[in-house]
Enzyme design. Structure first.
Site, PDB file in Angstrom:
ATOM      1  N   LYS A 127       0.847  -1.212   0.000  1.00  0.00           N
ATOM      2  CA  LYS A 127       0.000   0.000   0.000  1.00  0.00           C
ATOM      3  C   LYS A 127       0.872   1.248   0.000  1.00  0.00           C
ATOM      4  O   LYS A 127       2.076   1.196   0.347  1.00  0.00           O
ATOM      5  CB  LYS A 127      -0.937   0.011   1.205  1.00  0.00           C
ATOM      6  CG  LYS A 127      -0.259  -0.140   2.585  1.00  0.00           C
ATOM      7  CD  LYS A 127       0.240   1.142   3.217  1.00  0.00           C
ATOM      8  CE  LYS A 127       0.903   0.934   4.571  1.00  0.00           C
ATOM      9  NZ  LYS A 127       1.646   2.095   5.072  1.00  0.00           N
TER      10      LYS A 127
ATOM     11  N   PRO B 284      10.512  -4.358   0.472  1.00  0.00           N
ATOM     12  CA  PRO B 284      11.462  -4.389   1.596  1.00  0.00           C
ATOM     13  C   PRO B 284      10.767  -4.138   2.934  1.00  0.00           C
ATOM     14  O   PRO B 284       9.751  -3.440   2.976  1.00  0.00           O
ATOM     15  CB  PRO B 284      12.433  -3.230   1.288  1.00  0.00           C
ATOM     16  CG  PRO B 284      12.116  -2.773  -0.075  1.00  0.00           C
ATOM     17  CD  PRO B 284      10.731  -3.213  -0.407  1.00  0.00           C
TER      18      PRO B 284
ATOM     19  N   GLY C 273       4.667  -6.514   5.178  1.00  0.00           N
ATOM     20  CA  GLY C 273       4.365  -7.529   6.198  1.00  0.00           C
ATOM     21  C   GLY C 273       2.868  -7.650   6.438  1.00  0.00           C
ATOM     22  O   GLY C 273       2.339  -8.755   6.600  1.00  0.00           O
TER      23      GLY C 273
ATOM     24  N   ASP D 296      -2.659  -2.277   9.482  1.00  0.00           N
ATOM     25  CA  ASP D 296      -2.870  -2.123   8.035  1.00  0.00           C
ATOM     26  C   ASP D 296      -3.412  -3.391   7.372  1.00  0.00           C
ATOM     27  O   ASP D 296      -3.639  -3.416   6.160  1.00  0.00           O
ATOM     28  CB  ASP D 296      -1.533  -1.794   7.330  1.00  0.00           C
ATOM     29  CG  ASP D 296      -0.955  -0.475   7.801  1.00  0.00           C
ATOM     30  OD1 ASP D 296      -1.727   0.361   8.306  1.00  0.00           O
ATOM     31  OD2 ASP D 296       0.268  -0.286   7.659  1.00  0.00           O
TER      32      ASP D 296
HETATM   33  O1  C5P Z   1      -0.380  -2.166  14.185  1.00  0.00           O
HETATM   34  P1  C5P Z   1       1.069  -2.335  13.875  1.00  0.00           P
HETATM   35  O2  C5P Z   1       1.656  -3.559  14.522  1.00  0.00           O
HETATM   36  O3  C5P Z   1       1.363  -2.250  12.419  1.00  0.00           O
HETATM   37  O4  C5P Z   1       1.789  -1.103  14.528  1.00  0.00           O
HETATM   38  C1  C5P Z   1       3.157  -1.038  14.765  1.00  0.00           C
HETATM   39  C2  C5P Z   1       3.421   0.018  15.813  1.00  0.00           C
HETATM   40  O5  C5P Z   1       3.098   1.309  15.290  1.00  0.00           O
HETATM   41  C3  C5P Z   1       2.568  -0.121  17.054  1.00  0.00           C
HETATM   42  O6  C5P Z   1       3.184  -0.955  18.000  1.00  0.00           O
HETATM   43  C4  C5P Z   1       2.456   1.300  17.550  1.00  0.00           C
HETATM   44  O7  C5P Z   1       3.622   1.646  18.276  1.00  0.00           O
HETATM   45  C5  C5P Z   1       2.490   2.115  16.272  1.00  0.00           C
HETATM   46  N1  C5P Z   1       1.129   2.478  15.809  1.00  0.00           N
HETATM   47  C6  C5P Z   1       0.416   3.460  16.496  1.00  0.00           C
HETATM   48  N2  C5P Z   1      -0.840   3.794  16.077  1.00  0.00           N
HETATM   49  C7  C5P Z   1      -1.390   3.202  14.996  1.00  0.00           C
HETATM   50  C8  C5P Z   1      -0.673   2.215  14.290  1.00  0.00           C
HETATM   51  C9  C5P Z   1       0.588   1.872  14.727  1.00  0.00           C
HETATM   52  O8  C5P Z   1       0.912   4.020  17.476  1.00  0.00           O
HETATM   53  N3  C5P Z   1      -2.609   3.560  14.611  1.00  0.00           N
END
Ligand code: C5P
Length: 315
Positions: A36, A127, A135, A169
């Protein structure tokens, strides 16, 4: 083809998910796992659960990994990279329980109450730590593949619930939408009917960005920006160009943390004379192209002047 209508309560809008699944003679099933691009991202505040409340516009892009799976009878889950996966990105991809593919498979297996096994082969092109959702897309692909492989009766809504527990995501990439406004942590999605083909040219510095760090270092805005104009533009309403409407609140923090990315953005801006944006938490940066010819010209110019390879991304 597998179709996944969106019935879950955390999915807004009338979209549908369609993913092409291929089967080969060895009973492996294969699916494309696209990434994305964020063309708008505002951080609306910090949530009690530690995440941030987002308003982001995501586009599904032409750059994709490929994920294959076949059943095994040993009851184990395994993952390896394809031989053709470029050396440069192999080191950043965990092949153990940290990988979202295995997390997704384990989550489905738990609901089946059966020790079924699976062998995954990932052909990786996107990457890690690039802000392109590689991922997360892999997790979405694994959910679809496992449901098919193990003949699981999980509904689309249940699949989306698992998706939101894996990453912010994953729901967008599971939905199969071409574009969507994503809210909440990113998992509440509303499809955008895009009126034309979109072209971008993207480059990634050597150093990636850690999403958690970028969010932590982001200063919350005094005044919130809205995605409404970007959405209207994508729908074909309104005049002018897309790029003046685009925005990413995470850019400033990421630039402070990744000087190589900042230099690349400045150089690109100087060479192509148009605004340069970052996708998600980076470190991929990109510009908007008028059409495929313009995109090819930009890519060639940057290749020649900066000795950098990049991607033409279409949506
Ligand atoms: O949800 P995901 O594992 O992709 O998010 C990775 C990190 O990004 C989370 O652990 C958090 O620290 C941060 N994040 C956030 N707010 C979001 C999405 C991600 O703070 N809406």
């Amino acid at each position: 083809m597998v179709s996944c209508g969106m019935t879950s309560s955390h999915i807004v809008g009338a979209g549908h998910l369609v993913n092409g699944i291929g089967r080969d003679s060895c009973d492996a099933i294969t699916i494309s796992s696209p990434g994305k691009l964020n063309v708008f991202l505002e951080v609306r505040g910090k949530r009690p659960d530690g995440y941030h409340e987002l308003e982001t516009v995501m586009l599904r892009i032409s750059l994709a990994d490929q994920l294959s799976v076949r059943r095994n009878d040993t009851g184990t889950l395994s993952l390896r990279l394809s031989d053709a996966t470029p050396e440069a990105i192999r080191a950043g991809i965990p092949l153990d329980g940290r990988n979202l593919i295995l997390k997704a498979a384990e989550a489905i297996r738990l609901r089946l109450h059966d020790r079924v096994g699976a062998e995954f082969i990932l052909h990786k092109r996107i990457p890690p730590e690039s802000g392109l959702g590689g991922g997360s897309g892999n997790a979405a692909a694994a959910l679809i593949l496992c449901r098919e492989l193990w003949n699981s009766p999980l509904s689309d809504g249940e699949l989306h619930k698992i998706a939101s527990s894996i990453g912010s995501d994953v729901n967008f990439l599971l939905s199969g939408h071409r574009a969507a406004v994503c809210r909440g942590r990113g998992e509440i999605i509303e499809s955008i009917p895009v009126s034309r083909r979109l072209h971008f040219v993207a480059f990634r510095p050597r150093q990636g960005n850690c999403t958690t760090d970028v969010f932590r270092e982001t200063r919350l805005p005094a005044e919130l920006r809205s995605s409404a104009d970007v959405v209207r533009h994508l729908e074909g309403q309104g005049q002018g160009r897309l790029s003046p409407l685009m925005f990413n609140r995470l850019t400033e923090a990421a630039q402070r943390m990744n000087p190589e990315m900042t230099t690349l953005m400045n150089r690109l801006q100087h060479i192509v004379r148009r605004p340069v944006f970052m996708s998600g938490s980076g470190s991929t940066v990109f510009v908007v192209a008028e059409d495929s010819l313009d995109a090819a010209t930009v890519l060639q110019t940057v290749r020649t002047l900066l000795k950098r390879t990049g991607w033409i991304l279409e949506c």
